[in-house]
Design a protein around this motif. Sequence first.
Motif, PDB file in Angstrom:
ATOM      1  N   ALA A 336       0.826  -1.209   0.000  1.00 17.34           N
ATOM      2  CA  ALA A 336       0.000   0.000   0.000  1.00 17.34           C
ATOM      3  C   ALA A 336       0.857   1.254   0.000  1.00 17.34           C
ATOM      4  CB  ALA A 336      -0.928  -0.005   1.215  1.00 17.34           C
ATOM      5  N   VAL A 337       1.963   1.230   0.772  1.00 15.72           N
ATOM      6  CA  VAL A 337       2.851   2.390   0.808  1.00 15.72           C
ATOM      7  C   VAL A 337       3.500   2.600  -0.551  1.00 15.72           C
ATOM      8  CG1 VAL A 337       4.929   3.360   1.843  1.00 15.72           C
ATOM      9  CG2 VAL A 337       3.252   2.190   3.293  1.00 15.72           C
ATOM     10  N   ALA A 338       3.973   1.523  -1.152  1.00 16.86           N
ATOM     11  CA  ALA A 338       4.627   1.629  -2.461  1.00 16.86           C
ATOM     12  C   ALA A 338       3.666   2.171  -3.513  1.00 16.86           C
ATOM     13  CB  ALA A 338       5.173   0.266  -2.891  1.00 16.86           C
ATOM     14  N   ASP A 339       2.433   1.658  -3.534  1.00 24.92           N
ATOM     15  CA  ASP A 339       1.454   2.123  -4.519  1.00 24.92           C
ATOM     16  C   ASP A 339       1.134   3.599  -4.314  1.00 24.92           C
ATOM     17  OD1 ASP A 339       1.328  -0.364  -5.643  1.00 24.92           O
ATOM     18  OD2 ASP A 339      -0.550  -0.954  -4.660  1.00 24.92           O
ATOM     19  N   GLY A 340       0.986   4.018  -3.046  1.00 28.25           N
ATOM     20  CA  GLY A 340       0.672   5.407  -2.764  1.00 28.25           C
ATOM     21  C   GLY A 340       1.784   6.353  -3.171  1.00 28.25           C
ATOM     22  N   VAL A 341       3.016   6.015  -2.815  1.00 27.32           N
ATOM     23  CA  VAL A 341       4.151   6.870  -3.166  1.00 27.32           C
ATOM     24  C   VAL A 341       4.345   6.892  -4.680  1.00 27.32           C
ATOM     25  CG1 VAL A 341       6.640   7.207  -2.929  1.00 27.32           C
ATOM     26  CG2 VAL A 341       5.276   6.535  -0.936  1.00 27.32           C
ATOM     27  N   ASP A 342       4.180   5.740  -5.336  1.00 27.47           N
ATOM     28  CA  ASP A 342       4.305   5.677  -6.792  1.00 27.47           C
ATOM     29  C   ASP A 342       3.276   6.592  -7.446  1.00 27.47           C
ATOM     30  OD1 ASP A 342       4.989   4.766  -9.405  1.00 27.47           O
ATOM     31  OD2 ASP A 342       3.340   3.329  -9.313  1.00 27.47           O
ATOM     32  N   SER A 343       2.022   6.551  -6.958  1.00 29.17           N
ATOM     33  CA  SER A 343       0.973   7.400  -7.524  1.00 29.17           C
ATOM     34  C   SER A 343       1.292   8.879  -7.336  1.00 29.17           C
ATOM     35  CB  SER A 343      -0.378   7.079  -6.869  1.00 29.17           C
ATOM     36  OG  SER A 343      -0.780   5.757  -7.177  1.00 29.17           O
ATOM     37  N   ALA A 344       1.861   9.215  -6.168  1.00 25.37           N
ATOM     38  CA  ALA A 344       2.213  10.610  -5.896  1.00 25.37           C
ATOM     39  C   ALA A 344       3.350  11.080  -6.780  1.00 25.37           C
ATOM     40  CB  ALA A 344       2.573  10.772  -4.426  1.00 25.37           C
ATOM     41  N   LEU A 345       4.384  10.255  -6.913  1.00 25.17           N
ATOM     42  CA  LEU A 345       5.566  10.665  -7.695  1.00 25.17           C
ATOM     43  C   LEU A 345       5.287  10.684  -9.193  1.00 25.17           C
ATOM     44  CD1 LEU A 345       8.469   8.803  -5.816  1.00 25.17           C
ATOM     45  CD2 LEU A 345       7.636  11.138  -5.497  1.00 25.17           C
ATOM     46  N   SER A 346       4.378   9.830  -9.632  1.00 25.21           N
ATOM     47  CA  SER A 346       4.083   9.759 -11.075  1.00 25.21           C
ATOM     48  C   SER A 346       3.018  10.755 -11.503  1.00 25.21           C
ATOM     49  CB  SER A 346       3.621   8.337 -11.431  1.00 25.21           C
ATOM     50  OG  SER A 346       2.404   8.028 -10.770  1.00 25.21           O
ATOM     51  N   GLY A 347       2.364  11.395 -10.512  1.00 24.84           N
ATOM     52  CA  GLY A 347       1.358  12.396 -10.834  1.00 24.84           C
ATOM     53  C   GLY A 347      -0.051  11.861 -10.936  1.00 24.84           C
ATOM     54  N   ARG A 348      -0.236  10.541 -10.771  1.00 29.45           N
ATOM     55  CA  ARG A 348      -1.593   9.983 -10.822  1.00 29.45           C
ATOM     56  C   ARG A 348      -2.413  10.430  -9.609  1.00 29.45           C
ATOM     57  NH1 ARG A 348       1.308   5.372 -11.625  1.00 29.45           N
ATOM     58  NH2 ARG A 348       0.503   4.458  -9.682  1.00 29.45           N
ATOM     59  N   LEU A 349      -1.751  10.641  -8.495  1.00 28.14           N
ATOM     60  CA  LEU A 349      -2.414  11.137  -7.287  1.00 28.14           C
ATOM     61  C   LEU A 349      -2.192  12.634  -7.196  1.00 28.14           C
ATOM     62  CD1 LEU A 349      -3.829  10.658  -4.559  1.00 28.14           C
ATOM     63  CD2 LEU A 349      -1.576  10.247  -3.562  1.00 28.14           C
TER      64      LEU A 349
END
Length: 390
Positions: A336-349
């Motif tokens: 969950a942490v990896a998915d959240g940080v990935d979404s933030a860094l990639s701009g999806r979040l």
Amino acid sequence: MTTQSIHSLQIGMHWFPERAGGLDRMYYSLVGALPGAGVHVRGVVAGSPKVEQDSGGAIHGFGSASRALPLRLMSARQALRREIRRHRPDVISSHFALYTFPGLDVTRGIPQVSHFQGPWADESFVEGAATLSQRIKHHLEQSVYERSSRLIVLSRAFGDILTKRYAISPERVRVVPGCVDTAQFDPPCTPAEARLRLQLPQGRPIVLAVRRLVRRMGLEDLIDAVKQLKPRHPDVLLLIAGRGRLEAELQQRINDAGLADNVKLLGFVPDAHLPSLYRAATLSVVPTVALEGFGLITVESLSAGTPVLVTPVGGLPEAVAGLSQDLVLPATGADAVADGVDSALSGRLKLPDAQACRDYARNHFDNAVVAKRVAEVYAEAIAAANRGVQ
């Protein structure tokens, strides 16, 4: 805002400039802000004679926190007796049950408010304390909380713990969040300037975690999350600021995963450098897995204009949900942490911008804002005592 001055006696744990910790920081912030809300402050903490000088005579250290526990408890009791004889307060404000307990007979008859900043007994057990030690601590806490006519919790989640684990009536519980000097964490520099000042790389995404290095903080999950992130974000840099007994274990975990270039343990970061560290980060993460009442670091990060992702544990969602529900991860754990940080860094979040973060922290959690709410609870406890009810 109270209509007349309230004289309070504030029982703390340590004095923040001498000992760094979330409870101590909040005590330090609150006793500094309460006079502006009409509350006169005196207090006692485990600390050196320098505490009195540093606090302008308001707070007294009753001895080093490193002394044997029986000596500390005896000194706490003596300090409480001395302060009450000097000037009987309108309200006793307990921030740490251990140092309140030995003076319960001394403070009898004075309205008491307990600031519940976490289940001390349960936290100790999660971090490895023996069962007998947990039971003793729980009994001690129970005695203090039962004496209190009002109890201030940092979140609804911790209010539930008080009512379920300690059988405290919900009618006596008031939710008041933790407080931060938001201006202190809003340094006059850009993220690039902060990185230059701290000698951090300019081009890399920086994820920050400011935590004690103990088991319930979820730092193992955060390191494992970086291992998952590295193929997608090879230049990601996780900075973990804090000290604790897991330091060697966490470093070994970093080395075994081949993350020496992606994860750095910073150790203790001086208070003067912490605002710049938050400002330098792309985002902060609070990966707690158990017993988090509020998460003061969430507000510190937001005060610096840096968004923060939190796990759905305890009071963490309450601290950020008013800004954006997207800041709350769906679960604990590395995935969950990896998915959240990935979404933030990639701009999806879509993360709130720096100004939105700062405004939210200032309007909801600044020292002056929270001090007014605390003063209202003190006034309520005093009024209840005057009516002869709890």
